[in-house]
Design an enzyme around this catalytic site. Structure first.
Site, short mmCIF file in Angstrom:
data_model
loop_
_atom_site.label_atom_id
_atom_site.label_comp_id
_atom_site.label_asym_id
_atom_site.label_seq_id
_atom_site.Cartn_x
_atom_site.Cartn_y
_atom_site.Cartn_z
N HIS A 130 30.10 44.58 43.27
CA HIS A 130 29.82 45.31 44.51
C HIS A 130 28.31 45.48 44.65
O HIS A 130 27.67 46.04 43.76
CB HIS A 130 30.53 46.66 44.51
N HIS A 164 41.21 43.46 46.66
CA HIS A 164 41.49 44.37 45.55
C HIS A 164 42.98 44.70 45.55
O HIS A 164 43.53 45.13 46.58
CB HIS A 164 40.70 45.67 45.71
N GLU A 179 44.90 47.40 40.77
CA GLU A 179 44.02 48.22 39.93
C GLU A 179 44.68 49.58 39.74
O GLU A 179 44.81 50.07 38.62
CB GLU A 179 42.65 48.38 40.58
N HIS A 200 32.96 39.36 40.68
CA HIS A 200 33.38 40.64 41.24
C HIS A 200 32.27 41.67 41.00
O HIS A 200 32.24 42.37 39.99
CB HIS A 200 34.68 41.10 40.57
#
Length: 334
Positions: free
Chosen positions: A20, A198, A201, A18
């Site tokens: 970005h 996602h 979160e 994970h």
């Protein structure tokens, strides 16, 4: 645990699922690129040179401002080298990174191919020279809306291969519903791509359940708020949906007040397949070495626990089986 044991754990070879791509850009790289292009980005940096933002929504704005100086395929190739230098320095042997066609050609398939080719060339060079293997996951941006997501999914479907291996969704979790993006996820699935989104979160356990039920994902980005409903936790364990957990990010952004309050250990003990990643490391002042050291210190995890986490990551990786076997040998996993 002794300092020597903590250091040994932090130095272990790692796999990260994970990350970005633009969010991993070192601030110095973005400042240098902005200077080359005569773009004033002084407002997004603190005096010490790090990124400056107030909260998660502002973070997204700063993230997009930093990304704005990444204009050409060459810019993204240079970014790839800078990112993988940081990964290699932290013992990462295998990494999957989120790439957005919205930032690489504005969602146009032809332009996206050019960006992707430049990134892949840099990644291949880094694998030969640094020993870190990278694979790409296309992400749509949730707060850009379902229609724009279709363009990202088309880019993903048209370029799916042994390097571009997945499709997912990032962005503001508080916008819309997971099911709003089902068309894009179906398109990517039909192209043979593995799926992640996602969820959990910022929103609670139901968001995680909806990602699994409505999008039929293989993995969940974050997913930590599932701890609020043990039925959802048990569903994740039963279906063997792997969580891409980013503890340092969650604490830095205030999802949890401290690492001791973070549920990663509870989730692991409940049978959920958890992994460890950094999310947007320079934004959250973390590295993979720091994540390992902090977790070992906080939860008294020994080397065997980190072996389990790494095994989870390799098992859940979206790469082909040959790559998986090669990486497992590098990590000395059976």
């Amino acid at each position: 645990m002794s300092d020597e044991a903590l250091i040994a754990i932090s130095k272990r070879p790692k796999a990260e699922l994970h990350l970005h791509f633009e969010g991993a850009a070192p601030p110095s790289f973005i400042r240098g690129l902005a200077k080359e292009k005569n773009v004033d980005l002084s407002g997004i940096f603190r005096e010490d040179g790090s990124y400056d933002y107030r909260d998660f929504v502002h973070f997204l704005s700063v993230y997009e401002a930093a990304t704005s100086v990444l204009k050409t395929p060459e810019d993204f190739a240079r970014l790839c080298t800078a990112v993988l230098e940081q990964s290699a320095a932290n013992g990462v042997v295998y990494s999957e990174t989120f790439l957005s066609p919205d930032f690489c050609g504005g969602g146009d398939v032809g332009a996206w191919r050019e960006y992707l080719a430049a990134i892949r060339e840099a990644a291949d060079h880094a694998e030969r020279t640094m020993g870190v293997t990278l694979r790409g996951i296309v992400t749509c941006i949730r707060h850009f809306g379902p229609e724009q997501a279709k363009s990202a999914a088309l880019c993903a479907a048209e370029t799916a291969d042994d390097w571009l291996v997945g499709f997912g969704m990032a962005g503001d979790e508080n916008k819309g519903k997971q099911r709003d993006f089902a068309y894009s996820f179906d398109m990517a699935r039909e192209a043979g791509l593995k799926l992640t989104s996602h969820a959990g979160e910022w929103r609670g356990p139901q968001e995680v359940r909806e990602a699994v039920d409505d999008l039929r994902v293989d993995r969940i980005g974050h997913g930590v708020r599932s701890i609020g409903d043990l039925a959802v936790v048990d569903m994740l364990a039963e279906k063997q949906v792997t969580l891409e957990v980013c503890p340092g990010s969650n604490v830095f952004l205030g999802v949890y007040g401290s690492l001791a309050e973070h549920p990663i250990d509870q989730l692991r003990k409940r049978g959920v397949k958890v992994t460890v990643s950094t999310d947007d490391p320079p934004f959250f002042h973390t590295t993979m070495e720091k994540e390992y050291g902090d977790l070992a210190r906080c939860f008294n995890w020994d080397a065997s626990v980190f072996d389990d986490l790494t095994r989870n990551a390799i098992d859940a990786a979206f790469c082909d089986d040959q790559t998986r076997e090669t990486i497992a040998k590098k990590l000395e996993l059976s």
